[in-house]
Design a protein around this motif. Sequence first.
Motif, PDB file in Angstrom:
ATOM      1  N   UNK A  35      -5.673  -0.460   3.666  1.00 37.09           N
ATOM      2  CA  UNK A  35      -7.057  -0.947   3.698  1.00 37.09           C
ATOM      3  C   UNK A  35      -7.435  -1.700   2.426  1.00 37.09           C
ATOM      4  N   UNK A  36      -6.681  -1.491   1.351  1.00 37.32           N
ATOM      5  CA  UNK A  36      -6.940  -2.260   0.129  1.00 37.32           C
ATOM      6  C   UNK A  36      -6.596  -3.731   0.319  1.00 37.32           C
ATOM      7  N   UNK A  37      -5.792  -4.035   1.330  1.00 38.09           N
ATOM      8  CA  UNK A  37      -5.410  -5.415   1.574  1.00 38.09           C
ATOM      9  C   UNK A  37      -6.318  -6.145   2.540  1.00 38.09           C
ATOM     10  N   UNK A  38      -7.333  -5.467   3.091  1.00 37.31           N
ATOM     11  CA  UNK A  38      -8.205  -6.094   4.079  1.00 37.31           C
ATOM     12  C   UNK A  38      -8.960  -7.265   3.467  1.00 37.31           C
ATOM     13  N   UNK A  42      -1.631 -11.924   2.113  1.00 36.31           N
ATOM     14  CA  UNK A  42      -0.527 -10.978   2.299  1.00 36.31           C
ATOM     15  C   UNK A  42       0.281 -10.761   1.031  1.00 36.31           C
ATOM     16  N   UNK A  43       0.507 -11.787   0.237  1.00 38.79           N
ATOM     17  CA  UNK A  43       1.362 -11.637  -0.938  1.00 38.79           C
ATOM     18  C   UNK A  43       0.673 -11.136  -2.173  1.00 38.79           C
ATOM     19  N   UNK A  44      -0.604 -10.842  -2.081  1.00 32.97           N
ATOM     20  CA  UNK A  44      -1.375 -10.497  -3.274  1.00 32.97           C
ATOM     21  C   UNK A  44      -1.152  -9.070  -3.743  1.00 32.97           C
ATOM     22  N   UNK A  45      -0.746  -8.170  -2.832  1.00 31.41           N
ATOM     23  CA  UNK A  45      -0.566  -6.765  -3.182  1.00 31.41           C
ATOM     24  C   UNK A  45       0.871  -6.338  -2.919  1.00 31.41           C
ATOM     25  N   UNK A  46       1.725  -6.367  -3.925  1.00 34.55           N
ATOM     26  CA  UNK A  46       3.121  -5.966  -3.740  1.00 34.55           C
ATOM     27  C   UNK A  46       3.267  -4.545  -3.214  1.00 34.55           C
ATOM     28  N   UNK A  47       2.263  -3.694  -3.442  1.00 32.73           N
ATOM     29  CA  UNK A  47       2.317  -2.306  -2.991  1.00 32.73           C
ATOM     30  C   UNK A  47       2.411  -2.191  -1.470  1.00 32.73           C
ATOM     31  N   UNK A  78      -0.224 -13.054   9.779  1.00 28.38           N
ATOM     32  CA  UNK A  78      -1.043 -12.568  10.891  1.00 28.38           C
ATOM     33  C   UNK A  78      -0.955 -11.048  11.012  1.00 28.38           C
ATOM     34  N   UNK A  79       0.250 -10.512  10.907  1.00 32.35           N
ATOM     35  CA  UNK A  79       0.423  -9.061  10.974  1.00 32.35           C
ATOM     36  C   UNK A  79      -0.311  -8.365   9.838  1.00 32.35           C
ATOM     37  N   UNK A  80      -0.145  -8.888   8.636  1.00 34.52           N
ATOM     38  CA  UNK A  80      -0.817  -8.301   7.470  1.00 34.52           C
ATOM     39  C   UNK A  80      -2.324  -8.280   7.672  1.00 34.52           C
ATOM     40  N   UNK A  81      -2.888  -9.392   8.096  1.00 34.67           N
ATOM     41  CA  UNK A  81      -4.338  -9.488   8.244  1.00 34.67           C
ATOM     42  C   UNK A  81      -4.856  -8.505   9.286  1.00 34.67           C
ATOM     43  N   UNK A  82      -4.218  -8.461  10.449  1.00 33.61           N
ATOM     44  CA  UNK A  82      -4.688  -7.590  11.524  1.00 33.61           C
ATOM     45  C   UNK A  82      -4.550  -6.116  11.161  1.00 33.61           C
ATOM     46  N   UNK A  83      -3.412  -5.744  10.600  1.00 36.71           N
ATOM     47  CA  UNK A  83      -3.164  -4.323  10.321  1.00 36.71           C
ATOM     48  C   UNK A  83      -4.047  -3.820   9.185  1.00 36.71           C
ATOM     49  N   UNK A  84      -4.266  -4.622   8.170  1.00 35.41           N
ATOM     50  CA  UNK A  84      -5.126  -4.176   7.070  1.00 35.41           C
ATOM     51  C   UNK A  84      -6.587  -4.083   7.515  1.00 35.41           C
ATOM     52  N   UNK A  85      -7.017  -4.974   8.390  1.00 35.26           N
ATOM     53  CA  UNK A  85      -8.377  -4.860   8.926  1.00 35.26           C
ATOM     54  C   UNK A  85      -8.516  -3.595   9.771  1.00 35.26           C
ATOM     55  N   UNK A  86      -7.488  -3.279  10.549  1.00 40.45           N
ATOM     56  CA  UNK A  86      -7.524  -2.013  11.306  1.00 40.45           C
ATOM     57  C   UNK A  86      -7.654  -0.823  10.358  1.00 40.45           C
ATOM     58  N   UNK A  87      -6.908  -0.827   9.266  1.00 38.92           N
ATOM     59  CA  UNK A  87      -6.952   0.294   8.326  1.00 38.92           C
ATOM     60  C   UNK A  87      -8.356   0.486   7.766  1.00 38.92           C
ATOM     61  N   UNK A  88      -9.029  -0.614   7.477  1.00 35.91           N
ATOM     62  CA  UNK A  88     -10.421  -0.534   7.029  1.00 35.91           C
ATOM     63  C   UNK A  88     -11.298   0.068   8.124  1.00 35.91           C
TER      64      UNK A  88
END
Length: 223
Positions: A35-38, A42-47, A78-88
């Motif tokens: 959720x920190x990536x929402x 995608x490349x901004x958070x290596x974690x 696309x995967x990064x964006x969708x999954x991080x928004x779901x986590x939020x």
Amino acid sequence: MTDLVTRLAQEHLSRWQRGYLNDEAKAVGALARLRRGAGRPAGQLPDLWDLLDTQGLHEARRDGRPLSETELARAEDALHTAVTLWALHQQSRGTGMHQPHRPEHPRGLGAAVHRLMPPNDIDDSLRKRLVRAGNAPDLTTLAQRLRDIVTLLRREDVHLDYALLAGQLYQWQWPGGADRVRIAWGRSFHAWQDHRASGPQQDNPAPGDLSSDLPDATDKDTL
């Protein structure tokens, strides 16, 4: 390729959502990191790099050739964006916020936004949020605007099909793709309207001209 992105997103989301709802430590920790990536590139958070297994993206296309670097990068984004928004969206919720779309239960983005509105009324401020997302100039801006919408969906416990969204975000990044995605969101918006008016047995409405709901990017109200 859009179908592949949708399928991989569904696999990730199903696993993490099931684990989170079962209070599995690994899934709870993954959601906190995701959720920190929402709303962020995608490349901004290596974690987060080790959380999204994109091995499935390296499968050969139906025509037998490997995916290009551009296809891979856009699919990963696309995967990064969708999954991080779901986590939020899923944070501190006891039921799964990712729910697959079905004709009797529309779960597309437009339908989700419409569910936030009062019965038999259009909340113009909410409609404009959808319009602004639809007119985003790039994926980063789109992710940020979607983050604002997801925050509202979370507050009202409104579900969304995030696997469907992942496929749309992949499509968005290609020439002409943004127009097709805007049309899909407009159809989804009207599908929920039709569903409320006619009951759960009503099928999705026939495609139509959605320009009244998703105006041109030059419309002053969308800025």
